[in-house]
Motif scaffolding. Structure first.
Motif, PDB file in Angstrom:
ATOM      1  N   UNK A  54      -4.750  -9.901  -1.836  1.00  0.00           N
ATOM      2  CA  UNK A  54      -4.534  -8.454  -1.854  1.00  0.00           C
ATOM      3  C   UNK A  54      -3.216  -8.072  -1.185  1.00  0.00           C
ATOM      4  N   UNK A  55      -2.799  -8.849  -0.184  1.00  0.00           N
ATOM      5  CA  UNK A  55      -1.561  -8.535   0.537  1.00  0.00           C
ATOM      6  C   UNK A  55      -0.327  -8.672  -0.354  1.00  0.00           C
ATOM      7  N   UNK A  56      -0.404  -9.519  -1.369  1.00  0.00           N
ATOM      8  CA  UNK A  56       0.765  -9.765  -2.222  1.00  0.00           C
ATOM      9  C   UNK A  56       1.172  -8.524  -3.025  1.00  0.00           C
ATOM     10  N   UNK A  57       0.284  -7.926  -3.833  1.00  0.00           N
ATOM     11  CA  UNK A  57       0.696  -6.707  -4.545  1.00  0.00           C
ATOM     12  C   UNK A  57       0.953  -5.531  -3.605  1.00  0.00           C
ATOM     13  N   UNK A  58       0.254  -5.510  -2.458  1.00  0.00           N
ATOM     14  CA  UNK A  58       0.480  -4.435  -1.494  1.00  0.00           C
ATOM     15  C   UNK A  58       1.896  -4.528  -0.912  1.00  0.00           C
ATOM     16  N   UNK A  59       2.351  -5.726  -0.647  1.00  0.00           N
ATOM     17  CA  UNK A  59       3.716  -5.931  -0.137  1.00  0.00           C
ATOM     18  C   UNK A  59       4.748  -5.520  -1.181  1.00  0.00           C
ATOM     19  N   UNK A  60       4.485  -5.863  -2.435  1.00  0.00           N
ATOM     20  CA  UNK A  60       5.412  -5.478  -3.512  1.00  0.00           C
ATOM     21  C   UNK A  60       5.487  -3.959  -3.613  1.00  0.00           C
ATOM     22  N   UNK A  61       4.328  -3.283  -3.526  1.00  0.00           N
ATOM     23  CA  UNK A  61       4.306  -1.823  -3.605  1.00  0.00           C
ATOM     24  C   UNK A  61       5.047  -1.186  -2.435  1.00  0.00           C
ATOM     25  N   UNK A  62       4.997  -1.848  -1.294  1.00  0.00           N
ATOM     26  CA  UNK A  62       5.666  -1.321  -0.092  1.00  0.00           C
ATOM     27  C   UNK A  62       7.184  -1.474  -0.171  1.00  0.00           C
ATOM     28  N   UNK A  63       7.658  -2.546  -0.790  1.00  0.00           N
ATOM     29  CA  UNK A  63       9.098  -2.849  -0.806  1.00  0.00           C
ATOM     30  C   UNK A  63       9.805  -2.402  -2.081  1.00  0.00           C
TER      31      UNK A  63
END
Length: 229
Positions: free
Chosen positions: A158-167
């Motif tokens: 879950x952290x992977x797409x969340x990181x992409x959305x953040x950056x």
């Protein structure tokens, strides 16, 4: 001549939980982010929803795996208790039963009887658990291990797409999350297949297909409700 075979079945317990958790983490979080973004929600709210989805999903996976595998463990323990009582009450009959199992697998009657006698002299309950019930140390239910693997893998996924959305800038958020998430899923499916000794191409394709379908459907829902609002 050395035996270089490397069997994969001992990995089944933790591999299933880890793959399920990571796959669900990527798919559910990416789909949630894409669906909310498609509805026209701001990036800050998208990140809040994604983070909440990560925490809720990880706990849900842990609880679900623990309850499910605990139920399996309860069933195994009940079967073992029943078999233990049968061995105490009817040891000779259990020996005959075990010998018959070995005969059905191809041993001649005399050898089957000898094998059953020796195995039961060493560990009667273990022999019946393995060959009559189908319970072994490598395949037995381990609820805590399954819960930890599943929750940890979900969090990472879950952290992977969340990181992409953040950056990623808001204008490119949907495209970036979809592309990177499908790439993550392809790598995950390939690694899981390789670890389990299966086809890497097939493993990658099936997770990409279902991931893309989930993201597409949630994007459609977000678009529809976003327009209506």
């Amino acid at each position: 001549m050395s035996n270089d075979e490397e069997h994969k079945s001992h990995r089944v317990g933790w591999l299933r939980a880890a793959v399920l958790g990571a796959n669900d983490g990527v798919v559910s979080t990416a789909s949630l982010i894409i669906g909310i973004a498609a509805a026209g929600t701001g990036q800050e709210n998208i990140l809040i929803a994604g983070a909440a989805g990560l925490v809720a999903g990880a706990m849900s996976m842990a609880a679900g795996e623990y309850v499910s595998v605990s139920s399996q463990a309860d069933t195994e323990n009940a079967d073992l208790a029943l078999e233990k009582k049968s061995l105490q009450d009817n040891f000779s009959s259990e020996k005959v039963e075990l010998a018959q199992i070995y005969q059905d697998r191809g041993l001649d009657p005399l050898l089957a009887e000898q094998v059953a006698e020796q195995l039961m002299a060493h560990d009667a309950l273990g022999a019946h658990a393995r060959d009559e019930i189908g319970i072994s140390d490598t395949a037995s239910a381990k609820p805590i291990q399954a819960a930890i693997c599943s929750a940890g893998a979900f969090t990472i996924g879950a952290a992977l797409p969340l990181f992409v959305a953040w950056t990623t800038p808001e204008n490119f958020l949907i495209f970036a999350v979809a592309v990177f998430s499908l790439t993550f899923l392809a790598v995950l499916g390939g690694l899981a297949a390789q670890t389990g000794g299966a086809s890497i191409r097939v493993g990658a394709f099936r997770v990409i297909f279902w991931g893309a379908l989930a993201m597409g459907l949630t994007a459609a829902v977000g678009t529809i409700f976003g327009v209506r609002v």
